[in-house]
Design a protein around this motif. Sequence first.
Motif, PDB file in Angstrom:
ATOM      1  N   PRO A 169      -9.662  -2.028   5.366  1.00  0.00           N
ATOM      2  CA  PRO A 169      -9.347  -0.942   4.428  1.00  0.00           C
ATOM      3  C   PRO A 169      -8.104  -0.192   4.905  1.00  0.00           C
ATOM      4  O   PRO A 169      -8.010   0.193   6.066  1.00  0.00           O
ATOM      5  N   VAL A 170      -7.148  -0.010   4.001  1.00  0.00           N
ATOM      6  CA  VAL A 170      -5.881   0.625   4.353  1.00  0.00           C
ATOM      7  C   VAL A 170      -5.722   1.905   3.548  1.00  0.00           C
ATOM      8  O   VAL A 170      -5.846   1.895   2.315  1.00  0.00           O
ATOM      9  N   GLU A 171      -5.426   3.003   4.243  1.00  0.00           N
ATOM     10  CA  GLU A 171      -5.172   4.260   3.543  1.00  0.00           C
ATOM     11  C   GLU A 171      -3.860   4.147   2.774  1.00  0.00           C
ATOM     12  O   GLU A 171      -2.811   3.839   3.337  1.00  0.00           O
ATOM     13  N   LYS A 214     -15.089  16.313   3.844  1.00  0.00           N
ATOM     14  CA  LYS A 214     -15.355  17.731   4.061  1.00  0.00           C
ATOM     15  C   LYS A 214     -14.198  18.395   4.804  1.00  0.00           C
ATOM     16  O   LYS A 214     -14.173  19.617   4.933  1.00  0.00           O
ATOM     17  N   ASP A 215     -13.256  17.585   5.276  1.00  0.00           N
ATOM     18  CA  ASP A 215     -12.034  18.158   5.850  1.00  0.00           C
ATOM     19  C   ASP A 215     -11.071  18.618   4.755  1.00  0.00           C
ATOM     20  O   ASP A 215      -9.983  19.111   5.040  1.00  0.00           O
ATOM     21  N   GLY A 216     -11.460  18.433   3.485  1.00  0.00           N
ATOM     22  CA  GLY A 216     -10.654  18.898   2.366  1.00  0.00           C
ATOM     23  C   GLY A 216      -9.639  17.907   1.862  1.00  0.00           C
ATOM     24  O   GLY A 216      -8.921  18.188   0.906  1.00  0.00           O
ATOM     25  N   ARG A 217      -9.552  16.719   2.455  1.00  0.00           N
ATOM     26  CA  ARG A 217      -8.540  15.741   2.074  1.00  0.00           C
ATOM     27  C   ARG A 217      -9.107  14.757   1.054  1.00  0.00           C
ATOM     28  O   ARG A 217     -10.276  14.369   1.113  1.00  0.00           O
ATOM     29  N   ILE A 218      -8.224  14.353   0.129  1.00  0.00           N
ATOM     30  CA  ILE A 218      -8.543  13.315  -0.854  1.00  0.00           C
ATOM     31  C   ILE A 218      -7.697  12.097  -0.490  1.00  0.00           C
ATOM     32  O   ILE A 218      -6.463  12.166  -0.525  1.00  0.00           O
ATOM     33  N   LEU A 219      -8.356  11.004  -0.132  1.00  0.00           N
ATOM     34  CA  LEU A 219      -7.643   9.806   0.310  1.00  0.00           C
ATOM     35  C   LEU A 219      -7.809   8.682  -0.697  1.00  0.00           C
ATOM     36  O   LEU A 219      -8.875   8.512  -1.295  1.00  0.00           O
ATOM     37  N   LEU A 220      -6.729   7.918  -0.846  1.00  0.00           N
ATOM     38  CA  LEU A 220      -6.748   6.718  -1.675  1.00  0.00           C
ATOM     39  C   LEU A 220      -6.639   5.516  -0.741  1.00  0.00           C
ATOM     40  O   LEU A 220      -5.830   5.519   0.191  1.00  0.00           O
ATOM     41  N   TRP A 221      -7.462   4.473  -1.013  1.00  0.00           N
ATOM     42  CA  TRP A 221      -7.567   3.319  -0.123  1.00  0.00           C
ATOM     43  C   TRP A 221      -7.233   2.034  -0.852  1.00  0.00           C
ATOM     44  O   TRP A 221      -7.544   1.878  -2.036  1.00  0.00           O
ATOM     45  N   ASP A 222      -6.642   1.093  -0.109  1.00  0.00           N
ATOM     46  CA  ASP A 222      -6.468  -0.287  -0.570  1.00  0.00           C
ATOM     47  C   ASP A 222      -7.572  -1.110   0.088  1.00  0.00           C
ATOM     48  O   ASP A 222      -7.593  -1.266   1.307  1.00  0.00           O
ATOM     49  N   ALA A 262       0.836  -1.199   0.000  1.00  0.00           N
ATOM     50  CA  ALA A 262       0.000   0.000   0.000  1.00  0.00           C
ATOM     51  C   ALA A 262       0.866   1.243   0.000  1.00  0.00           C
ATOM     52  O   ALA A 262       0.560   2.236  -0.674  1.00  0.00           O
ATOM     53  N   GLU A 263       1.981   1.195   0.735  1.00  0.00           N
ATOM     54  CA  GLU A 263       2.881   2.346   0.777  1.00  0.00           C
ATOM     55  C   GLU A 263       3.487   2.616  -0.602  1.00  0.00           C
ATOM     56  O   GLU A 263       3.610   3.782  -1.014  1.00  0.00           O
TER      57      GLU A 263
END
Length: 936
Positions: free
Chosen positions: A862-864, A847-855, A272-273
Amino acid sequence: MIIRLRKATEPGEFAYDAFLSYSHAWDKDIAKAFQHVLQGFDRPWYRPRSLKLFRDETNLGASPHLWREIEQGLTGSRWLVVMASPAAAESTWVRQEIRWWLTHRSVDTLLVGWTDGTLVWDSEQSSFDWSLTDALPREEMARSFAQEPRWVDLRWLRSPEQAGSDPRLIECVAEFVAPLTGRSKDELIGAHVRRRRRTRHVVQATVAVLTALLLLAVAGGITAHQQRNNARAQTLVAQSRQLVAEATSIRDSQPDLARQLLVQAYRLAPTAEAVGALVESHSMSRVVPGRGPVQATAYSSRGLLAVADDRVRLLDPADDTAEPVVVDHGRGRVTAAAFSPDGRELALGGGNGTVRLLDVSDGRRARTLAVSTAAVGVRTIRAVVLTSEGRLVAMSDRGGVVLDVSEPKRPRTVRTLPGAPIAASPQGDLIATEELREQDRTTLRLWTVSGSGRLRRAATLNAPPGTPGTPHRVAFSPDGQMIAVAGGDSRVRLWDVSDPARPVVRPELYTESRKGTAAVAFAPDGTTLATGDSDGVVSLWDISDPLRPRSGARLSSVETAVSALSFAADGRTVAAAEGGDTESGTVRLWSVAGSEQTSASATLPSEGEFPPAFSPDSRLLASGGEPTTLWRVDDTWAPRPAATLESFYNPGQAVAFGADGHTLFSGLPVKAWDTSDPAHPRDLSPATVRTSGAEGVSVNPVLPLLAVGRLLRTEVQLWDVGDRKRPALLGTLAGAVPERQGLAFSADGDLLAAPTSDGAVRLWRVARHRRPVAVGDITPAKEKTTALAFAPHQRTLLVGDESGTITVWDVTHPDRPVRKGASTRHTDAVAGLAVHPSGELAATAGKDGRILLWDIADPSQPVEVASLTSGGRFPTAAVGFSPDGRTLAVDGDAGTRLWTVDRTAILRSLCAQSAGITRDQWQQYLPGRPYEPPCA
């Protein structure tokens, strides 16, 4: 061939020690088969011994020593078995052994096994018919038998394999053994069968035990193999994560090496990293090596970058494989460069005061249009400007000139410039000159240039201290209404010069540099300013509100002082050059979005925060919604606008492509557009009167069904769009509420999920020509549902809620949903949610403004993967993956941004953008592993 049967040494036993003399190859095979069955008659009264073979070579003489051994064997035997064949009849050894036997033993103890040739008994003569018989030696046996002897026909036996498959051999062997043991043939065969049966049982039991032991051994071996593989895999995972960490720590100082380490990290294990680092890698600076101190850089409106060091090169940063074009710049080094507004011409200023104008419209070559020596006597051209009116302004440390190049082949001098001009506005109507005063203070003078070339002094500015003649420390904004001046006190002064006679001071920018700021540049939209200082740091500033400028990203990877700065025409890339007295310099390119660094591959101007919609072939993107813009995105590096759709409702509209690939749906009542020609979308339902916009639209992947959430009303409708021109309303989903990304169909098209007014998720079974039927509910833990998305290959549903948590549910049985796993990484509600076509990745916008990608390969955990560097925050963004899985689109109030998530394309780009890892670097970061460069 002769088989000698020797009497046993123990009383009551017979020992069959066979000494075979053979002439034909098949006689040996027959003997082995015979011995195999003979051993099957093993009884207490006889036991087989070893078999010794002797090849009968008829051309050999009789050795006394060999015959002595044969004679000893014959002496100790009671019976002689002769394998009769023509070869045996002609063998000297066989005839000698028979003569010895008939001399010392009775003929009644001689048995015959017929293996080949002819054997005929003449009853009338009581002898063999020697005219026909050729299998026995006539001289030795002509008068031996008074009556027909016992023999066994073995001519059918030709290989040892027949010993286990042909029952005739058992009877033949019994024929021989019966007279030897004094027992009947039937008794011997019966005893043999019983013994074979017991042996078979013993063998079966032994085989069963051995099989069990083998299975245990195999199981143990498999377990050991798996444990070894698991250990190796864990080692590779650990090494991969370590390389990602190492690459992260050097991504600013050594971006090329960091790229190589990331490729190797993914090569070792796609953790994931590693995946997250690949997607984020676009935010790393790209290094363009120089051949000397870089004196100037310039971007054209066509995307070309000009780099001037000891030569001039034109590069296309968007094409990793394109070779740079070397420009012929005449004698002397180039010290200044500028493109015309249309990007077709390039002006170069040299150290000898010469100005050259080149045609670069081809992009693959440059053609000289004119060479001007109007600035004769001027030592070095330090800045040039090409205006849209066809003027070329050349400035030096002692003067300058304004040329009319509207006819490039015949440049004409319009005006000479006084003093020490240092900068000119893009329109060429304002000139800034500098004068050195006491205590290193300088004065800037503003001059206006009329259309006829008349020069007039407009105002005087108190400039910050700095080195006189430093190029690029003064810059005009693209509209010419603001001027920025960098100083040696690490401050940048801004003036509003919209009225040149009355400049207005704006707040200063402090860059925190140790030795001052040497270069400034405005972005093409004029809302961002880049400053470069002596520490090699490039700072970005948001000056969209000049009264309240805000600091942005600090790009710290240049090794020496920044000598020049320039923005790409789209404002998405900033180039920083190293200059000074270094023997070699570099140019570094960063991807930016406004005043922030970004890992996005493209930023599209759009209005609205509705979910992005890709066409099924991934070639078109509909974004914005206020209004909706169609983009051609077959090349994500350079998306091109295709058309703008009518916006019929003030708050905007959500849209979605139909499964046919070219129909775009939106509105309530539902309206359709045919986008077969993207540049000219065709309204398929012009008579439909729209009363509301669509907040969320979801298309069934199998059936021609459309789920639409009504904007500003708590209502979700299901439509049949089989007839694109006349969509039909099937029903309203009772209790469902619209969310921009809260409607989702399962991959098989059978289920529709939507949030309800009480915060839960309801599942409906849908079909054509029927009203939707509720079949199950998912009860949230605490917070209400805000976003939904189905995985593409199974009935796995992802749910985002107000707390910032995503939860994974198995809805294979809609009436009994099973919770698989959950993770909370957002600090506010999940506003957008999408799943990659592979089903292994997901993207969320909070809504915190962050765009996260998940595995999400393991739904229970679920892993960020990454928090994407988006160039700012997207507090109410929506997200979507392209159907081909190559692109992630994020729609927000700052436009639409695209990320490349195609790992193969990213790896290819990383290799193309960086030099290969050296052996020394490999040993430093991968000690003990064989040298295998990942990009070789």
